[in-house]
Design a protein around this motif. Structure first.
Motif, PDB file in Angstrom:
ATOM      1  N   SER A   4       2.608   1.178 -10.500  1.00 17.73           N
ATOM      2  CA  SER A   4       2.921   1.579  -9.078  1.00 17.73           C
ATOM      3  C   SER A   4       3.086  -0.201  -8.950  1.00 17.73           C
ATOM      4  CB  SER A   4       1.610   2.212  -8.479  1.00 17.73           C
ATOM      5  OG  SER A   4       0.076   1.125  -8.665  1.00 17.73           O
ATOM      6  N   LYS A   5       2.224  -0.642  -9.811  1.00 16.05           N
ATOM      7  CA  LYS A   5       2.737  -2.608  -8.751  1.00 16.05           C
ATOM      8  C   LYS A   5       3.687  -2.570  -9.546  1.00 16.05           C
ATOM      9  CE  LYS A   5      -1.551  -4.201  -9.093  1.00 16.05           C
ATOM     10  NZ  LYS A   5      -3.466  -5.410 -10.282  1.00 16.05           N
ATOM     11  N   TRP A   7       6.611  -0.918  -9.869  1.00 16.28           N
ATOM     12  CA  TRP A   7       7.468   0.168  -9.105  1.00 16.28           C
ATOM     13  C   TRP A   7       7.555  -0.395  -7.527  1.00 16.28           C
ATOM     14  CZ3 TRP A   7      10.906   1.583  -9.314  1.00 16.28           C
ATOM     15  CH2 TRP A   7      11.368   3.160  -9.936  1.00 16.28           C
ATOM     16  N   LYS A   8       6.241  -1.288  -7.273  1.00 16.05           N
ATOM     17  CA  LYS A   8       6.999  -1.945  -5.828  1.00 16.05           C
ATOM     18  C   LYS A   8       7.928  -3.039  -6.232  1.00 16.05           C
ATOM     19  CE  LYS A   8       2.215   0.280  -4.521  1.00 16.05           C
ATOM     20  NZ  LYS A   8       0.916  -0.968  -3.538  1.00 16.05           N
ATOM     21  N   LEU A   9       7.362  -3.576  -7.242  1.00 13.23           N
ATOM     22  CA  LEU A   9       8.208  -4.838  -7.560  1.00 13.23           C
ATOM     23  C   LEU A   9       9.271  -4.275  -7.839  1.00 13.23           C
ATOM     24  CD1 LEU A   9       8.187  -7.401  -8.273  1.00 13.23           C
ATOM     25  CD2 LEU A   9       7.793  -7.209 -10.596  1.00 13.23           C
ATOM     26  N   LEU A  11      11.489  -1.850  -6.337  1.00  7.73           N
ATOM     27  CA  LEU A  11      11.896  -1.726  -5.082  1.00  7.73           C
ATOM     28  C   LEU A  11      12.290  -2.878  -4.365  1.00  7.73           C
ATOM     29  CD1 LEU A  11      12.118   0.417  -3.203  1.00  7.73           C
ATOM     30  CD2 LEU A  11      10.109   0.444  -2.557  1.00  7.73           C
ATOM     31  N   ALA A  12      11.283  -3.863  -4.031  1.00  8.27           N
ATOM     32  CA  ALA A  12      11.152  -5.239  -3.628  1.00  8.27           C
ATOM     33  C   ALA A  12      12.230  -5.864  -4.214  1.00  8.27           C
ATOM     34  CB  ALA A  12      10.049  -5.661  -3.733  1.00  8.27           C
ATOM     35  N   CYS A  15      15.625  -3.876  -2.826  1.00  7.70           N
ATOM     36  CA  CYS A  15      16.345  -4.364  -1.630  1.00  7.70           C
ATOM     37  C   CYS A  15      16.266  -5.745  -1.666  1.00  7.70           C
ATOM     38  CB  CYS A  15      14.859  -4.733  -0.692  1.00  7.70           C
ATOM     39  SG  CYS A  15      13.824  -2.851  -0.146  1.00  7.70           S
ATOM     40  N   GLN A  61      16.908  -0.191   4.365  1.00 10.70           N
ATOM     41  CA  GLN A  61      15.561   0.009   4.621  1.00 10.70           C
ATOM     42  C   GLN A  61      15.878   1.448   4.393  1.00 10.70           C
ATOM     43  OE1 GLN A  61      14.207  -1.881   8.369  1.00 10.70           O
ATOM     44  NE2 GLN A  61      13.940  -3.169   7.441  1.00 10.70           N
ATOM     45  N   THR A  68      13.131   5.169  -3.048  1.00 10.03           N
ATOM     46  CA  THR A  68      11.551   6.069  -3.507  1.00 10.03           C
ATOM     47  C   THR A  68      11.278   6.966  -3.590  1.00 10.03           C
ATOM     48  OG1 THR A  68      10.983   3.324  -2.758  1.00 10.03           O
ATOM     49  CG2 THR A  68       9.463   4.842  -3.262  1.00 10.03           C
ATOM     50  N   HIS A  72       9.554   8.835  -6.742  1.00 11.60           N
ATOM     51  CA  HIS A  72       8.490   9.314  -7.028  1.00 11.60           C
ATOM     52  C   HIS A  72       8.570  11.017  -6.647  1.00 11.60           C
ATOM     53  CE1 HIS A  72       4.591  10.739  -5.585  1.00 11.60           C
ATOM     54  NE2 HIS A  72       4.752  11.488  -4.715  1.00 11.60           N
TER      55      HIS A  72
END
Length: 103
Positions: A4-5, A7-9, A11-12, A15, A61, A68, A72
């Motif tokens: 999850s970390k 993926w968040k990285l 995604l950031a 963006c 956004q 995302t 998922h």
């Protein structure tokens, strides 16, 4: 680092790249104030700044949220397929940790 970390990285990063691509899409050179670009005087000289268009930001956004959600859904489908086939759903690093703990 957990999935999850990561993926968040990712995604950031997506963006940030999208915003950078939007910001870099204009031609370089002298721009009028009507363009949304202007130059500010700073201690070290001048720095070019650009106003962010709210519509472009909203579109970026929305695209990030859509990516995302698609990600998922794909991960859920992969998890279900692995479960049906009897394949371990743990990552390789988790498998290695469990193997070293068992010894």
């Amino acid at each position: 680092m957990s999935v999850s970390k990561i993926w968040k990285l990712a995604l950031a990063s997506l963006c940030a790249l999208s915003l950078a691509a939007c910001a870099g899409s204009r031609q370089s050179g002298y721009e009028d104030a009507d363009d949304g670009e202007y130059t500010e005087e700073t201690e070290g000289g001048s720095a070019k700044a650009q106003k962010v268009d709210e519509d472009e930001l909203k579109k970026t956004q929305d695209a990030a949220v859509k990516a995302t959600e698609e990600n998922h859904e794909l991960r859920r489908q992969i998890f279900e397929a692995k479960t049906k086939l009897g394949i371990s759903t743990q990552t390789q690093s988790e498998d290695a940790d469990e193997a070293s703990d068992a010894q």
